[in-house]
Motif scaffolding. Structure first.
Motif, PDB file in Angstrom:
ATOM      1  N   HIS A 148       0.821  -1.209   0.000  1.00  0.00           N
ATOM      2  CA  HIS A 148       0.000   0.000   0.000  1.00  0.00           C
ATOM      3  C   HIS A 148       0.859   1.265   0.000  1.00  0.00           C
ATOM      4  O   HIS A 148       0.426   2.320  -0.448  1.00  0.00           O
ATOM      5  CB  HIS A 148      -0.919   0.040   1.223  1.00  0.00           C
ATOM      6  N   GLU A 149       2.070   1.153   0.533  1.00  0.00           N
ATOM      7  CA  GLU A 149       2.971   2.300   0.631  1.00  0.00           C
ATOM      8  C   GLU A 149       3.620   2.645  -0.706  1.00  0.00           C
ATOM      9  O   GLU A 149       4.038   3.779  -0.918  1.00  0.00           O
ATOM     10  CB  GLU A 149       4.076   2.004   1.646  1.00  0.00           C
ATOM     11  N   ARG A 150       3.702   1.677  -1.600  1.00  0.00           N
ATOM     12  CA  ARG A 150       4.382   1.898  -2.885  1.00  0.00           C
ATOM     13  C   ARG A 150       3.529   2.777  -3.796  1.00  0.00           C
ATOM     14  O   ARG A 150       2.330   2.549  -3.963  1.00  0.00           O
ATOM     15  CB  ARG A 150       4.677   0.568  -3.568  1.00  0.00           C
ATOM     16  N   ILE A 151       4.161   3.755  -4.390  1.00  0.00           N
ATOM     17  CA  ILE A 151       3.454   4.701  -5.258  1.00  0.00           C
ATOM     18  C   ILE A 151       3.207   4.073  -6.620  1.00  0.00           C
ATOM     19  O   ILE A 151       4.113   3.523  -7.237  1.00  0.00           O
ATOM     20  CB  ILE A 151       4.262   6.003  -5.406  1.00  0.00           C
ATOM     21  N   GLN A 162      -1.531  10.431  -1.389  1.00  0.00           N
ATOM     22  CA  GLN A 162      -0.943   9.230  -0.799  1.00  0.00           C
ATOM     23  C   GLN A 162       0.298   9.593   0.023  1.00  0.00           C
ATOM     24  O   GLN A 162       0.473   9.112   1.133  1.00  0.00           O
ATOM     25  CB  GLN A 162      -0.570   8.219  -1.883  1.00  0.00           C
ATOM     26  N   VAL A 163       1.139  10.438  -0.526  1.00  0.00           N
ATOM     27  CA  VAL A 163       2.349  10.870   0.191  1.00  0.00           C
ATOM     28  C   VAL A 163       1.960  11.585   1.481  1.00  0.00           C
ATOM     29  O   VAL A 163       2.530  11.322   2.546  1.00  0.00           O
ATOM     30  CB  VAL A 163       3.226  11.774  -0.703  1.00  0.00           C
ATOM     31  N   ILE A 190      10.486   3.120  -6.624  1.00  0.00           N
ATOM     32  CA  ILE A 190      11.775   2.564  -7.046  1.00  0.00           C
ATOM     33  C   ILE A 190      12.293   3.396  -8.215  1.00  0.00           C
ATOM     34  O   ILE A 190      11.593   3.610  -9.195  1.00  0.00           O
ATOM     35  CB  ILE A 190      11.631   1.092  -7.499  1.00  0.00           C
ATOM     36  N   LEU A 191      13.530   3.863  -8.097  1.00  0.00           N
ATOM     37  CA  LEU A 191      14.198   4.606  -9.163  1.00  0.00           C
ATOM     38  C   LEU A 191      15.460   3.835  -9.518  1.00  0.00           C
ATOM     39  O   LEU A 191      16.423   3.840  -8.761  1.00  0.00           O
ATOM     40  CB  LEU A 191      14.532   6.029  -8.713  1.00  0.00           C
ATOM     41  N   GLY A 192      15.415   3.162 -10.665  1.00  0.00           N
ATOM     42  CA  GLY A 192      16.532   2.284 -11.032  1.00  0.00           C
ATOM     43  C   GLY A 192      16.570   1.107 -10.084  1.00  0.00           C
ATOM     44  O   GLY A 192      15.656   0.307 -10.027  1.00  0.00           O
ATOM     45  N   ASP A 193      17.641   1.014  -9.298  1.00  0.00           N
ATOM     46  CA  ASP A 193      17.743  -0.055  -8.309  1.00  0.00           C
ATOM     47  C   ASP A 193      17.672   0.485  -6.884  1.00  0.00           C
ATOM     48  O   ASP A 193      17.963  -0.223  -5.931  1.00  0.00           O
ATOM     49  CB  ASP A 193      19.043  -0.836  -8.503  1.00  0.00           C
ATOM     50  N   LYS A 194      17.243   1.744  -6.720  1.00  0.00           N
ATOM     51  CA  LYS A 194      17.197   2.380  -5.412  1.00  0.00           C
ATOM     52  C   LYS A 194      15.755   2.564  -4.939  1.00  0.00           C
ATOM     53  O   LYS A 194      14.885   2.943  -5.713  1.00  0.00           O
ATOM     54  CB  LYS A 194      17.872   3.753  -5.454  1.00  0.00           C
ATOM     55  N   ASN A 240      22.283  13.822 -18.556  1.00  0.00           N
ATOM     56  CA  ASN A 240      22.168  13.238 -19.894  1.00  0.00           C
ATOM     57  C   ASN A 240      21.456  11.883 -19.885  1.00  0.00           C
ATOM     58  O   ASN A 240      21.313  11.279 -20.930  1.00  0.00           O
ATOM     59  CB  ASN A 240      23.558  13.081 -20.515  1.00  0.00           C
ATOM     60  N   LYS A 241      21.018  11.434 -18.747  1.00  0.00           N
ATOM     61  CA  LYS A 241      20.392  10.128 -18.625  1.00  0.00           C
ATOM     62  C   LYS A 241      18.908  10.289 -18.295  1.00  0.00           C
ATOM     63  O   LYS A 241      18.518  11.230 -17.613  1.00  0.00           O
ATOM     64  CB  LYS A 241      21.103   9.334 -17.517  1.00  0.00           C
ATOM     65  N   SER A 242      18.077   9.382 -18.798  1.00  0.00           N
ATOM     66  CA  SER A 242      16.640   9.393 -18.482  1.00  0.00           C
ATOM     67  C   SER A 242      16.398   8.490 -17.282  1.00  0.00           C
ATOM     68  O   SER A 242      16.936   7.390 -17.199  1.00  0.00           O
ATOM     69  CB  SER A 242      15.822   8.876 -19.662  1.00  0.00           C
ATOM     70  N   TYR A 243      15.554   8.958 -16.383  1.00  0.00           N
ATOM     71  CA  TYR A 243      15.209   8.198 -15.183  1.00  0.00           C
ATOM     72  C   TYR A 243      13.715   7.969 -15.142  1.00  0.00           C
ATOM     73  O   TYR A 243      12.936   8.834 -15.537  1.00  0.00           O
ATOM     74  CB  TYR A 243      15.635   8.962 -13.926  1.00  0.00           C
ATOM     75  N   PHE A 244      13.333   6.801 -14.637  1.00  0.00           N
ATOM     76  CA  PHE A 244      11.917   6.439 -14.522  1.00  0.00           C
ATOM     77  C   PHE A 244      11.658   5.816 -13.158  1.00  0.00           C
ATOM     78  O   PHE A 244      12.419   4.966 -12.712  1.00  0.00           O
ATOM     79  CB  PHE A 244      11.501   5.432 -15.608  1.00  0.00           C
ATOM     80  N   PHE A 245      10.575   6.251 -12.509  1.00  0.00           N
ATOM     81  CA  PHE A 245      10.102   5.585 -11.300  1.00  0.00           C
ATOM     82  C   PHE A 245       9.270   4.399 -11.734  1.00  0.00           C
ATOM     83  O   PHE A 245       8.464   4.497 -12.669  1.00  0.00           O
ATOM     84  CB  PHE A 245       9.241   6.520 -10.452  1.00  0.00           C
ATOM     85  N   ASP A 246       9.466   3.273 -11.082  1.00  0.00           N
ATOM     86  CA  ASP A 246       8.644   2.074 -11.364  1.00  0.00           C
ATOM     87  C   ASP A 246       7.359   2.145 -10.583  1.00  0.00           C
ATOM     88  O   ASP A 246       7.271   2.589  -9.502  1.00  0.00           O
ATOM     89  CB  ASP A 246       9.392   0.804 -10.945  1.00  0.00           C
TER      90      ASP A 246
END
Length: 147
Positions: A46-49, A61-62, A74-78, A141-147
């Motif tokens: 339930h806590e995961r966005i 939710q936050v 989760i952002l990448g592996d973090k 220069n890198k694209s980031y995505f939240f899972d």
């Protein structure tokens, strides 16, 4: 206990009449009918966005899970715990969950092209930091995505 509430209500009504600021209508409900309700236990999932919700829903939710148990993504592996957000008036055609940097602001695209600004966050195992400090640690220069 009933006497305390009755006295409290009478005092409120007296003050309201004297100040003419507000009119109160208070109905005291005695909950002895057995209609007690309980909320569900909050689980880790339930806590995961879910970024497939609108920015408003994610923002709420936050706020609801702050300070404990907290909302995370989760952002990448973090694992990133998100402490504070605000709604942005921007809209964007980027993919859902995509992280954008706009004038030192950390923005994330949610459902229906709505955008959420993250103001403070915490990487797992680290201290809470402002989004501005986190932005400085990202590769532009890198694209980031939240899972």
């Amino acid at each position: 206990m009933q006497g305390f509430y009755t006295k409290y209500v009478k005092t409120l009504l007296f003050l309201a009449q004297k100040t003419c600021i507000l009119k109160l209508i208070i109905k005291v409900i005695n909950n002895t009918s057995g209609s007690t309700t309980y909320s569900l236990k909050i689980k880790r999932e339930h806590e995961r966005i879910n970024w497939h919700k609108s920015a408003l829903e994610v923002h709420n939710q936050v706020r609801a899970f702050n300070p404990a148990p907290g909302a995370y993504s989760i952002l990448g592996d973090k694992v990133i715990k998100i402490w504070e957000t605000s709604l942005s008036d921007l809209t964007c055609n980027a993919k859902i969950g995509q992280v954008m940097i706009d004038k030192e602001r950390l923005l994330v695209v949610a459902l229906n092209r709505t955008v959420l600004e993250i103001r403070s966050l915490q990487v797992a195992g680290k201290k809470r930091i402002s989004a501005l400090d986190f932005v400085h640690s990202l590769d532009k220069n890198k694209s980031y995505f939240f899972d």
